[in-house]
Design a protein around this motif. Structure first.
Motif, short mmCIF file in Angstrom:
data_model
loop_
_atom_site.label_atom_id
_atom_site.label_comp_id
_atom_site.label_asym_id
_atom_site.label_seq_id
_atom_site.Cartn_x
_atom_site.Cartn_y
_atom_site.Cartn_z
N ILE A 1 0.87 -1.21 0.02
CA ILE A 1 0.13 -0.06 -0.03
C ILE A 1 0.86 1.20 0.07
O ILE A 1 0.57 2.11 -0.67
N GLU A 2 2.02 1.19 0.71
CA GLU A 2 2.62 2.60 0.89
C GLU A 2 3.51 2.66 -0.44
O GLU A 2 3.62 3.75 -1.02
N LEU A 3 3.95 1.50 -1.02
CA LEU A 3 4.79 1.63 -2.38
C LEU A 3 3.88 2.28 -3.51
O LEU A 3 4.08 2.98 -4.28
N SER A 4 2.42 1.73 -3.23
CA SER A 4 1.49 2.19 -4.39
C SER A 4 1.24 3.38 -4.12
O SER A 4 0.89 4.42 -5.28
N ASN A 5 0.95 3.99 -2.89
CA ASN A 5 0.64 5.57 -2.65
C ASN A 5 1.74 6.50 -3.24
O ASN A 5 1.67 7.48 -3.75
N LYS A 6 3.07 5.84 -2.85
CA LYS A 6 4.29 6.83 -3.06
C LYS A 6 4.20 6.82 -4.77
O LYS A 6 4.61 7.90 -5.10
N TYR A 7 3.99 5.80 -5.43
CA TYR A 7 3.92 5.76 -6.91
C TYR A 7 2.89 6.90 -7.54
O TYR A 7 3.36 7.52 -8.40
N LYS A 8 1.74 6.70 -6.96
CA LYS A 8 0.88 7.66 -7.31
C LYS A 8 1.07 9.03 -7.20
O LYS A 8 0.89 9.77 -7.82
N ASN A 9 1.79 9.35 -5.84
CA ASN A 9 1.89 10.78 -5.59
C ASN A 9 3.13 11.17 -6.50
O ASN A 9 3.30 12.23 -6.96
N ASN A 10 4.06 10.20 -6.71
CA ASN A 10 5.26 10.72 -7.66
C ASN A 10 4.79 11.08 -8.97
O ASN A 10 5.21 11.93 -9.74
N LYS A 11 3.84 9.97 -9.33
CA LYS A 11 3.16 10.34 -10.93
C LYS A 11 2.34 11.40 -10.79
O LYS A 11 2.59 12.29 -11.86
N SER A 12 1.57 11.57 -9.96
CA SER A 12 0.96 13.12 -10.01
C SER A 12 1.80 14.34 -9.89
O SER A 12 1.33 15.30 -10.68
#
Length: 220
Positions: A127-138
């Motif tokens: 979950i943490e990695l997924s959220n980090k990826y989404k934040n970086n992408k945004s």
């Protein structure tokens, strides 16, 4: 990872001895733990304050683990909460049903507590990695849009129209005919666009235009 003391786990099981034993072990691993002795009590606690993860038995009276998952997954507020099933039912068909209903992991009793901890940490890490990826992408999309906007805000209306036609695949001669310009003038405009947008050729220029939605014509 040092996030354990920030994560709240709801443990649901009608076996009081096992419930307290697992809760004690999870607390020793620095997780916040709340307990419920049946599915209905578990739903009430989810409503009062959403846990970060739910661990539930399947074989419980009245509202079993399968029905509990259905309730959680159809609720607009709780549907994203990860769920681990702890159960004595180890048949393949039981596991398939649990996964089809939306559980994230399935652990058959008896089990090693260390395995449960490993599963929990794996879920939280994912979950943490997924959220980090989404934040970086945004963030990347926002920064890219800002840069592109700053570039294209400097374009004249004529340059913008030519850029739009380049993005549509028009050649210089076709652009000249479309806008009633000389071929030489079109070539100058295209050259100027390459400089302003810091692109090396028409292909890059067209790609940049499409990425910034220049297929929607401006000022026409």
């Amino acid at each position: 990872m040092t996030y354990q003391n920030e994560k709240k786990i709801l443990l649901i099981d009608d076996d009081i001895y096992l419930l307290n034993s697992i809760a004690c072990y999870l607390r020793s691993e620095d997780f916040q733990v709340d307990i419920a002795e049946n599915g209905y009590n578990g739903l009430q606690k989810i409503g009062f304050g959403q846990p970060d993860l739910i661990i539930t038995d399947i074989m419980m009276p009245q509202l079993d683990g399968y029905d509990l998952i259905k309730e959680i997954r159809t609720n607009q507020i709780s549907y994203k909460i990860p769920i681990i099933l702890l159960t004595a039912k180890g048949m393949t068909s039981d596991r398939i049903l649990g996964y089809n209903l939306g559980c994230n992991a399935y652990l058959t009793k008896p089990f090693y507590p260390q395995e449960l901890i490993a599963i929990i940490k794996n879920i939280f890490n994912h979950i943490e990695l997924s959220n980090k990826y989404k934040n970086n992408k945004s963030s990347l999309q926002l920064n890219t849009k800002t840069i592109k906007d700053s570039i294209f805000n400097t374009l004249t209306n004529r340059e913008y129209k030519i850029l739009t036609l380049v993005a549509k695949g028009y050649m210089n001669k076709e652009i000249a005919n479309e806008l009633k310009l000389s071929l030489r003038n079109v070539e100058k405009y295209v050259s100027r666009l390459l400089q302003k947008t810091h692109t090396r050729n028409r292909t890059e220029l067209a790609k940049l235009a499409l990425l910034t939605y220049f297929n929607i014509q401006k000022g026409e």
